[in-house]
Design an enzyme around this catalytic site. Sequence first.
Site, PDB file in Angstrom:
ATOM      1  N   ASP A  80       5.573   4.241   0.343  1.00 55.77           N
ATOM      2  CA  ASP A  80       4.039   5.339   1.228  1.00 55.77           C
ATOM      3  C   ASP A  80       3.785   6.655   0.455  1.00 55.77           C
ATOM      4  O   ASP A  80       4.390   6.897  -0.345  1.00 55.77           O
ATOM      5  CB  ASP A  80       5.167   5.906   2.604  1.00 55.77           C
ATOM      6  CG  ASP A  80       4.564   5.588   3.825  1.00 55.77           C
ATOM      7  OD1 ASP A  80       3.069   5.363   3.542  1.00 55.77           O
ATOM      8  OD2 ASP A  80       4.584   6.918   4.637  1.00 55.77           O
ATOM      9  N   HIS A  81       2.396   6.796   1.161  1.00 55.87           N
ATOM     10  CA  HIS A  81       2.238   8.142  -0.052  1.00 55.87           C
ATOM     11  C   HIS A  81       2.280   8.096  -1.524  1.00 55.87           C
ATOM     12  O   HIS A  81       2.674   9.409  -1.762  1.00 55.87           O
ATOM     13  CB  HIS A  81       1.908   8.824   0.943  1.00 55.87           C
ATOM     14  CG  HIS A  81       1.269   8.697   2.785  1.00 55.87           C
ATOM     15  ND1 HIS A  81       0.075   8.881   2.596  1.00 55.87           N
ATOM     16  CD2 HIS A  81       2.279   8.301   3.841  1.00 55.87           C
ATOM     17  CE1 HIS A  81      -0.125   8.468   3.993  1.00 55.87           C
ATOM     18  NE2 HIS A  81       1.094   8.436   4.757  1.00 55.87           N
ATOM     19  N   ASP A 102      -1.989   7.537  -2.539  1.00 58.01           N
ATOM     20  CA  ASP A 102      -2.598   8.231  -1.606  1.00 58.01           C
ATOM     21  C   ASP A 102      -3.667   9.593  -2.247  1.00 58.01           C
ATOM     22  O   ASP A 102      -2.762  10.517  -2.416  1.00 58.01           O
ATOM     23  CB  ASP A 102      -1.224   8.904  -0.821  1.00 58.01           C
ATOM     24  CG  ASP A 102      -2.440   9.663   0.582  1.00 58.01           C
ATOM     25  OD1 ASP A 102      -3.914   9.643   0.114  1.00 58.01           O
ATOM     26  OD2 ASP A 102      -2.110   9.907   1.162  1.00 58.01           O
ATOM     27  N   HIS A 177      -0.843  11.780  11.448  1.00 59.99           N
ATOM     28  CA  HIS A 177       1.143  11.661  10.953  1.00 59.99           C
ATOM     29  C   HIS A 177       1.742  12.621  12.010  1.00 59.99           C
ATOM     30  O   HIS A 177       1.333  13.787  12.275  1.00 59.99           O
ATOM     31  CB  HIS A 177       0.913  11.971   9.660  1.00 59.99           C
ATOM     32  CG  HIS A 177       0.376  10.923   8.993  1.00 59.99           C
ATOM     33  ND1 HIS A 177      -0.251  11.025   7.519  1.00 59.99           N
ATOM     34  CD2 HIS A 177       1.178   9.902   8.556  1.00 59.99           C
ATOM     35  CE1 HIS A 177      -0.214  10.166   7.341  1.00 59.99           C
ATOM     36  NE2 HIS A 177       0.325   9.797   7.605  1.00 59.99           N
ATOM     37  N   HIS A 206      -1.920   4.613   9.816  1.00 59.49           N
ATOM     38  CA  HIS A 206      -1.243   5.374   9.429  1.00 59.49           C
ATOM     39  C   HIS A 206      -1.002   5.876  10.817  1.00 59.49           C
ATOM     40  O   HIS A 206      -1.521   6.271  11.546  1.00 59.49           O
ATOM     41  CB  HIS A 206      -1.175   6.469   8.170  1.00 59.49           C
ATOM     42  CG  HIS A 206      -0.747   5.820   6.622  1.00 59.49           C
ATOM     43  ND1 HIS A 206       0.092   6.358   6.763  1.00 59.49           N
ATOM     44  CD2 HIS A 206      -1.443   4.502   6.478  1.00 59.49           C
ATOM     45  CE1 HIS A 206       0.402   5.634   5.072  1.00 59.49           C
ATOM     46  NE2 HIS A 206      -0.692   4.311   4.915  1.00 59.49           N
ATOM     47  N   GLY A 207       0.070   7.060  11.644  1.00 58.69           N
ATOM     48  CA  GLY A 207       0.306   7.600  12.285  1.00 58.69           C
ATOM     49  C   GLY A 207       0.293   6.819  13.118  1.00 58.69           C
ATOM     50  O   GLY A 207      -0.059   7.227  14.640  1.00 58.69           O
ATOM     51  N   GLY A 208       1.915   5.764  13.525  1.00 61.48           N
ATOM     52  CA  GLY A 208       1.278   4.680  14.234  1.00 61.48           C
ATOM     53  C   GLY A 208       2.631   4.852  15.521  1.00 61.48           C
ATOM     54  O   GLY A 208       2.059   4.565  16.848  1.00 61.48           O
ATOM     55  N   ASN A 228       1.874   1.469  10.076  1.00 59.62           N
ATOM     56  CA  ASN A 228       3.250   2.900   9.906  1.00 59.62           C
ATOM     57  C   ASN A 228       3.704   3.480  10.505  1.00 59.62           C
ATOM     58  O   ASN A 228       3.588   3.634  12.089  1.00 59.62           O
ATOM     59  CB  ASN A 228       2.553   3.663   8.936  1.00 59.62           C
ATOM     60  CG  ASN A 228       2.232   2.929   7.187  1.00 59.62           C
ATOM     61  OD1 ASN A 228       2.085   1.968   7.679  1.00 59.62           O
ATOM     62  ND2 ASN A 228       2.181   4.190   6.755  1.00 59.62           N
ATOM     63  N   THR A 231       8.167   8.697  12.402  1.00 55.66           N
ATOM     64  CA  THR A 231       8.579   9.419  13.871  1.00 55.66           C
ATOM     65  C   THR A 231       9.605   8.247  15.054  1.00 55.66           C
ATOM     66  O   THR A 231      10.115   9.186  15.073  1.00 55.66           O
ATOM     67  CB  THR A 231       7.347  10.073  14.620  1.00 55.66           C
ATOM     68  OG1 THR A 231       6.595  10.687  13.355  1.00 55.66           O
ATOM     69  CG2 THR A 231       8.296  11.661  15.307  1.00 55.66           C
TER      70      THR A 231
HETATM   71  P1  13P Z   1       4.820   8.636  11.589  1.00 52.02           P
HETATM   72  O1  13P Z   1       4.800   9.803  11.913  1.00 52.02           O
HETATM   73  O2  13P Z   1       3.361   9.278  13.326  1.00 52.02           O
HETATM   74  O3  13P Z   1       4.802   6.853  12.887  1.00 52.02           O
HETATM   75  O4  13P Z   1       3.261   8.071  10.708  1.00 52.02           O
HETATM   76  C1  13P Z   1       3.941   6.759   9.995  1.00 52.02           C
HETATM   77  C2  13P Z   1       3.098   6.810   8.636  1.00 52.02           C
HETATM   78  O5  13P Z   1       2.133   7.379   8.917  1.00 52.02           O
HETATM   79  C3  13P Z   1       4.157   7.012   7.558  1.00 52.02           C
HETATM   80  O6  13P Z   1       2.996   7.060   6.489  1.00 52.02           O
END
Ligand code: 13P
Length: 297
Positions: A80-81, A102, A177, A206-208, A228, A231
């Site tokens: 990831d990233h 990324d 995120h 992202h930031g799911g 993704n 958290t």
């Molecule tokens: P969250 O922490 O919001 O779930 O984001 C995860 C993410 O996008 C990892 O690339």
Amino acid sequence: MLVSSKYLINKAYHEHFAIGAFNIGETIFAKNVVAVAEELNAPVILQIYPLEYELMTSDAISYILRLAMKATVPVAVHLDHGRGMDDVTRAIRDQMNSVMIDASGMEFDANMNTTKAVVDMAHRVGVAVEAELGSIGDRHQTDATNMGRVYTEPASAKKFVDHTGVDFLAVSIGTVHGPYPSGANEIRIDILQELNATLQLPLVLHGGSNNPDAKIKEAIQNGIAKVNISTDIKMPYYHAIHDAVEQMPNDYEPWIITKQADKAQRQVIAEKIKLFGSDGKAPLYFTNNNELTETFH
Ligand code: 13P
């Protein structure tokens, strides 16, 4: 079974569900994700963020790959990233079968050229590539309202995808995120629809975490084929440990604490897999003889 992320995600895109891509960074989290995926018969992606990757030994990565290979459901292992060629080559040497580059912090042309160099290298060894255009915000940004979000613009995205040959694109449509006040994000389905119509390529959210379920479902119906989650699966684990330690009796059993934390995390993983509609989808990828069905190119 270890299966290409391209195969997993393309099929999900065409069938209008999404693959849960869970940020593990701990072998125990990988074990929980695979256990739940097997229980729910769901394809899944185990992904590792570079700063967590730096804390892991190559033995830990081997363990995660072995988990993926032995799983009864299709699993991909993804970087990831990735911050540049060094991260990407480490991941490929460690046998991960999917990577993200990324370079979204760079100017458009530099992002495009960096991404293309990674795609050219990774495709030669059969590894699928995700890239990012626009910028998904995070809570560290000084601009508290916008949190650094730069929405992905469809015409530039088309040029980017055509030039780089990237397999999937992470798009910025309003998520952020990490942990942030509930309601601070706003998924722009209108932008997503335009991107999906223009690109006809699986898109990545992202930031799911911390989003309303209804919005996630709508996003999946409009081209998001990989979601993704970091958290939302980590916090319940840490909170469960914290609560168990707070309430610890004098004659405590340490393994009970881990068991409670695993249970809390597995519950959320299961909820997410069901939300993404990938539960029960593993058989789609296999014939009756347990061989892979056709692959997408
Ligand atoms: P969250 O922490 O919001 O779930 O984001 C995860 C993410 O996008 C990892 O690339």
